[in-house]
Design an enzyme around this catalytic site. Structure first.
Site, PDB file in Angstrom:
ATOM      1  CE  LYS A  18      -3.857   1.882   2.758  1.00  0.00           C
ATOM      2  NZ  LYS A  18      -4.708   1.620   3.936  1.00  0.00           N
ATOM      3  CB  SER A  29      -7.893   3.757   3.308  1.00  0.00           C
ATOM      4  OG  SER A  29      -7.111   3.081   4.246  1.00  0.00           O
ATOM      5  CB  SER A  66      -8.133   0.796   6.003  1.00  0.00           C
ATOM      6  OG  SER A  66      -8.796   2.009   6.293  1.00  0.00           O
TER       7      SER A  66
END
Lengths: 488, 471, 95
Positions: free
Chosen positions: A73, A148, A172
């Protein structure tokens, strides 16, 4: 998936470079549709792949994660590789050090395909607050991948990577995993080092894997967890999770908190009930109980997370790194204000303001302090549940993925999607989302299991048993697909 | 004309002399090219986390013990949030809610005490240089460990303020937690100052003065501010609570804060660091490592050893000097000659503060003691002590190398008389002058006796005998 | 009620520039969010003494020097540097 790829490499069905190129080509081809990747790192990937091939050529035995193509990420620091947090504020920022988890995976020989898209600074539930636009759900391009860690979920579910690391502060990892029909694990707070994770909310953030299978999640968790002296809050994992993964779960005590199911209806409710039936058939005992403080979890989360975020994001002023305004200014103060206002998106600014509000004198006691005390109550209640239960069962999200550009109109409405995931972060417990069904639009539904602190082994064991019995895998039409499906 | 009294409290930042910074392994060494003592942690790169240096906690506890504080069994770190270019994270990690030390004091020579409200640990910021309209930032100093020592408003005069700071310096240097040099910035004082009519119990509005990096500036700033506040009040106005900067060029205090500086630090518990739990046993173990308080030591030198206050305070000012001195006189040896030799001969050679602090001299305490023992036993005179010791300082060789058996032993009456007669014979003019009534001329004759006696004669006795002989 | 003045104060503390047009809508949004946060008011909870999530204490590092990074690395990501320092250059309106 990982062990399948591992076998292919060991049996020399294809070289690691070939495998890596398959994924890189797929990413080039499909990323436009999915918008999973922010940055592709072919040079890094191929260098690592060549190293794996050299080890194979020398006849060395390969570790499970050696040569496996994966993603990080874009809030995980990668030395020399752009790390943006999907924000204008960090476009062009190249860290001068590696995150602990990335060091661990490099040591395993993992092949980094690229950095994945996210909600800006991890604030959001759809990945649409990203300055690069939202990531799409591979099961339906008209729906969000979630947030997210939307890019990570989209990449894995879209077969553009074997696994990815995401971060989870209020759901997330688990929510995008749920929306995209894959596995997402948020470890116990303190099991995995946060050193190198660009902070959103320090007392809630954890890094974890997004994978196709529970076994993959176990393998990755075992590789990235562990004490790190650079993170004072990290005590590491208690035990490896792979060894006991496939144990029989007969007699497993599952708790179902009724507050979790308030307002759960339709396809999601049906899927939950079916999941519970599956567990009963496997010999688990299911019992309903009450967690009354759960109703405060969401506001407590937003108060504490935004408070910490407002402080963590104070450092972005354009002086040492990151975006700097090109407008004129009379003073440093003006330069900083302009830089920050231009560099941050709307949601980030809102959360910074909220965080500033709840910490400011006059409001500190009523909001921050009270939320901390409430947090203590939630922690106590949830952890106490494990005296009676081995794991807790709940939905991951009360709904399936929502259409693109649906959120953001009313910020509070958006926050409500986190209602099932947030308590787990507040209590610092490990939580995993697994696919458990599809709605009438064929959008995935996620089942959430929650474990006791540092009891990932038991949690993953419970998850594995369900996964094998339920088999809710459905391939999406993207990426690299092998004979027998990627779940083989 | 109403009489006013000064009410003052001090907030002092002391840079700890640990090897590394408070939250990372970068060196705390002074100087170096800009930004060469930095790492991702101390420049606050995204994703970095602080790790607390154990020695910082130990040094702070020792500082607390040396100032009579209570050490908190549980203490925590907090974030103090404000944005300024020298603060890379836009927050300073400090201690607000639960500091490490509380409720101590430093005694003053007038019998009063300055109470210490709290001592806490925190990190230093980087350095800003404003030049040609630009701002240059060097983060070498960022993350250097500090303790902040905050007093109650107990100080009532500028002299008391000065004494408090001097004693604080003395204590911190003595226990080895800081070199406390105001000019180098390892000791920084902010003064909180107000005035009130003498006899009043109520506190007036106070102002805070920052940026005084010498004792002189501190005193001048306090003088100016005290008068300024009195003028304001006498003029019918009221003192505004504000932060002031001392301007040494114009010798005034001036307002420092602009409208852009909001005061809300939004303190909250630092989530990246865990609780500090110090047990009573650990505190006692640290207390055992403390040397005798320099204040107590000085008092002991005066009361028990009979040294004058001035000498005692000079000896105590440098820990190594005091240690050396005590080694020389161990077991109850006569203190005064030892003190005189050290403060006289040795200090003449060690001209700088650094040299006195290092006290790196060749003769060992045992060697000086041997020399002084001979003096005590009457085997040699003071002037021989001095000349021998000069040679010992030069060479590091023991006293015996410069003083033979022959030199020892005093002169008996007959020998002295012979030397006096010899001197008179060798210096007829001086002898005549004395006979003529110019008694001062006898000094030259005494000199002759002393030279011939090689230090074994007593100058006073010689003078007496000479005068007699010349009558 | 979240007033525009409160928003301006918060923006000052948070070093954010909020244009006049943005202030009203932002104040409305903040009001909704604060009202949401206010739901904790009904909770009856005293001081639970909550500290850190895993109750860790005394995690320290030793006072041993580790190599610092070279100056170029430290300055690498900055837009403006000079003489080894980070620089904020004066940039007035007339440029």
């Amino acid at each position: 998936m990982i062990s399948t790829l591992h076998q292919k490499l060991v049996e020399k069905e294809l070289s690691c470079v070939e495998l890596t190129n398959l994924y890189l080509e797929a990413a080039q081809r499909d990323n436009a549709a999915l918008n999973a990747y922010v940055t592709l790192t072919p040079d890094t990937a191929l260098a690592a792949a060549r190293a794996t091939d050299e080890r194979l050529a020398r006849g060395e035995s390969l570790g499970l994660l050696d040569g496996i193509p994966m993603t990080l990420k874009d809030n995980i620091s990668t030395k020399g590789i752009e790390t943006t947090c999907s924000s204008r504020m960090l476009q062009g920022y190249r860290p001068i050090y590696d995150a602990a988890v990335w060091e661990a995976l490099q040591a395993q020989g993992s092949v980094l395909l690229g950095k994945t898209n996210m909600d800006e600074f991890a604030m959001g539930s759809s990945s649409e607050t990203s300055v690069f636009g939202g990531s799409k759900n591979p099961h339906s391009l008209g729906h969000v991948a979630g947030g997210s860690s939307g890019g990570a979920a989209s990449a894995v579910a879209g077969h553009l990577a074997a696994f990815g690391l995401g971060s989870d502060t209020g759901g997330s990892i688990r929510q995008p995993a749920s929306f995209c029909g894959i596995v997402g694990l948020k470890p116990t707070y303190g099991a995995v080092s946060r050193y190198g994770l660009i902070a959103y909310a320090s007392s809630l953030d954890q890094i974890g894997p997004l994978t196709f299978t529970v076994e993959d999640a176990a393998a990755v968790f075992d590789a990235i967890s562990g004490r790190d002296e650079r993170d004072s809050t990290c005590s590491g994992a208690k035990e490896a999770t792979l060894p006991g993964l496939k144990r029989d779960i007969r007699g497993l005590r599952i708790g179902v908190a009724k507050e979790y199911f308030e307002g759960i209806k339709g396809d999601v409710r049906t899927a939950m009930e079916k999941a519970m039936e599956t567990y009963r058939a496997l010999g688990a005992q299911i019992e309903e109980f009450s967690l009354p403080s759960l109703r405060y979890a969401l506001p407590v989360y937003y108060i504490l997370a935004c408070a910490e975020a407002s402080s963590n994001l104070g450092r972005y002023d354009g002086i040492r790194y990151g975006y700097k305004t090109s407008s004129s200014y009379e003073s440093i103060h003006e330069m900083v204000c302009k830089t920050r206002s231009e560099g941050f998106g709307k949601e980030v600014k809102r959360r910074i303001l909220l965080g500033t509000y709840v910490l400011s004198s006059g409001y500190y006691d009523a909001y921050y302090k009270k939320a901390q005390n409430l947090r203590g109550k939630i922690v106590e209640e949830m952890r106490a549940a494990f005296a009676s239960y081995d794991i807790l069962l709940a939905p991951t999200v009360p709904m399936t993925s929502f259409p693109l550009n649906f959120t953001g109109q009313d910020p509070v409405e958006t926050y409500l999607t986190d209602i099932c995931t947030v308590p787990v972060n507040i209590a610092g417990l490990p939580g995993i989302s697994l696919p458990c069904g599809f709605d009438s639009q064929n959008l995935p539904i996620g089942l959430q299991l929650i474990g006791a602190p540092f009891a990932e082994a038991k949690l993953l064991n419970a998850a594995y048993a369900y996964e094998q019995a339920a088999d809710m895998y459905r391939p999406a039409p993207f990426g690299v697909q092998f004979e027998g499906g990627a779940r083989a | 004309m109403k009489e006013y009294e000064l009410v003052c409290g001090l907030e002092t930042h002391v840079e700890l002399s640990t090897k590394t910074k408070i939250f990372c392994g970068c060196t705390t060494a002074f100087g170096g090219e800009p930004n060469t003592h930095c790492c991702p942690v101390c420049i606050g790169l995204p994703g970095t986390l602080p790790c607390l240096n154990r020695s910082v906690v130990d040094y702070a506890i020792r500082a607390g013990l040396a100032t009579n504080c209570e050490i908190a069994e549980i203490s925590k770190m907090d974030r103090k949030n404000y944005s300024y270019p020298d603060l890379p994270k836009a927050y300073q990690i400090s201690q607000y809610y639960m500091p490490l030390c509380q409720n101590g004091y430093i005694p003053l020579s007038n019998g009063r005490k300055v109470r210490i409200l709290r001592i806490h640990i925190e990190e230093d910021a980087g350095k800003l240089i404003h030049e040609r309209g630009n701002t240059y930032i060097d983060y070498n100093r960022g993350g250097v460990p500090l303790i902040e020592i905050i007093t109650e408003p107990d100080i009532r005069s500028i002299d008391e303020a000065r004494e408090y700071v001097e004693k604080l310096q003395l204590i911190m240097r003595h226990i080895g937690v800081s070199d406390c040099k105001m000019q180098e910035g390892s000791l920084r004082c902010d003064v909180n100052i107000s005035v009130r009519p003498k006899g009043s119990e109520k506190l007036g509005t106070r102002t805070e003065i920052k940026n005084m990096n010498s004792f002189t500036f501190m005193e001048r700033a306090m003088e100016y501010e005290m008068e300024r506040q009195i003028d304001v009040i006498e003029g019918g106005g009221s003192v505004v609570q504000e932060t002031l900067r001392y301007n040494p060029d114009e010798d005034i205090t001036e307002s420092m804060r602009s409208k852009e500086d909001a005061h809300d630090y939004r303190y909250f518990r630092e989530p990246d660091l865990v609780t500090i739990h110090v047990t009573p046993e650990e505190v006692e173990a640290l207390r055992a490592t403390l040397p005798e308080s320099p204040i107590d030591r000085q008092a002991r030198y005066v009361n028990e050893l009979g040294l004058p206050e001035k000498d005692a305070s000079l000896l105590v000012k440098y820990k190594k000097v005091a240690d050396y001195f005590e080694a020389v006189i161990e077991g109850g040896f006569n203190a005064k000659p030892a003190a005189n030799v050290i403060l006289g001969q040795v200090f003449r050679r060690l001209t700088t503060e650094e040299a006195k602090e290092a006290f790196d001299i060749l003769p060992t305490p045992a060697q000086l003691r041997e020399l002084l023992e001979w003096l005590e036993a009457g085997k040699i005179r003071m002037n021989l002590v001095k000349s021998a010791f000069e040679k010992m300082l030069d060479t590091g060789r023991p006293a015996g190398d410069f003083i033979s058996e022959d030199d020892m032993g005093g002169l008996d009456e007959a020998a002295l008389r012979k030397l006096c007669e010899d001197s008179i014979a060798a210096n007829p003019k001086a002898a005549d002058d004395v006979r003529a009534g110019k008694e001062k001329a006898v000094k030259a004759l005494v000199g002759g006796v002393m030279r011939a006696a090689k230090g074994r004669a007593d100058a006073q006795a010689a003078e007496k005998l000479l005068l007699e002989l010349l009558k | 009620m979240v007033t525009p003045e409160e928003i301006r104060q918060l923006a000052l503390l948070a070093k954010l520039e909020i244009s006049e047009e943005e202030i009203e809508p932002l104040a409305r949004q903040m009001e909704k969010i604060i009202a949401f946060a206010d739901t904790i008011n009904s909770a009856d909870v005293g001081d639970t003494g909550f500290d850190t999530i895993n109750g860790l204490e005394n995690v320290f590092r030793a006072d041993e020097v580790l190599p610092s990074l070279p100056q170029e690395e430290i300055l690498k990501n900055a837009e403006s540097t000079a003489d080894g320092c980070f620089v904020v250059r004066k940039r007035g309106a007339a440029r």
